[in-house]
Design an enzyme around this catalytic site. Structure first.
Site, PDB file in Angstrom:
ATOM      1  N   ASN A 190     -50.690-104.863 -21.794  1.00 42.30           N
ATOM      2  CA  ASN A 190     -50.659-103.496 -22.303  1.00 42.30           C
ATOM      3  C   ASN A 190     -50.842-103.526 -23.811  1.00 42.30           C
ATOM      4  OD1 ASN A 190     -50.162-102.258 -19.837  1.00 42.30           O
ATOM      5  ND2 ASN A 190     -47.960-102.224 -20.122  1.00 42.30           N
ATOM      6  N   ARG A 244     -51.389-103.761 -14.403  1.00 42.16           N
ATOM      7  CA  ARG A 244     -51.507-105.173 -14.793  1.00 42.16           C
ATOM      8  C   ARG A 244     -51.290-106.102 -13.598  1.00 42.16           C
ATOM      9  NH1 ARG A 244     -47.341-106.089 -19.199  1.00 42.16           N
ATOM     10  NH2 ARG A 244     -46.270-104.629 -17.846  1.00 42.16           N
TER      11      ARG A 244
END
Length: 91
Positions: free
Chosen positions: A36, A18
């Site tokens: 996520n 990320r």
């Protein structure tokens, strides 16, 4: 401007995916977000000019060095009203 939604699967959680995606998006001048998912995938929505967005998607298929990207499912996304690129909490 184009917006795309991606679902990335593989070893993409717990490997800095990320944060890496955020830095890549900012380098390409894109807006959007990444998070996520509880099922182990990463969801990402990005908006920007066609060429930088296409290069970003290609980079996402490779991922950072610790990741293993098995699949990237891409579909058109709805226009975004965010400026910048943020990492969101797990959904």
């Amino acid at each position: 401007m184009q917006t795309t939604r991606l679902l990335i699967s593989g070893r993409v959680q717990g490997v800095g995916y990320r944060d890496w995606a955020q830095s890549q998006a900012l380098a390409f001048g894109l807006n959007g977000w990444v998070r996520n998912l509880r099922d182990g995938r990463v969801e990402l929505v990005a908006s920007g000019e066609d060429a930088p967005l296409a290069r970003f998607v290609e980079a996402l298929r490779q991922g950072p060095s610790l990741a293993r990207v098995d699949a990237v499912a891409e579909q058109p996304g709805e226009a975004l009203s965010v400026s910048g690129f943020e990492v969101r909490p797990t959904a």
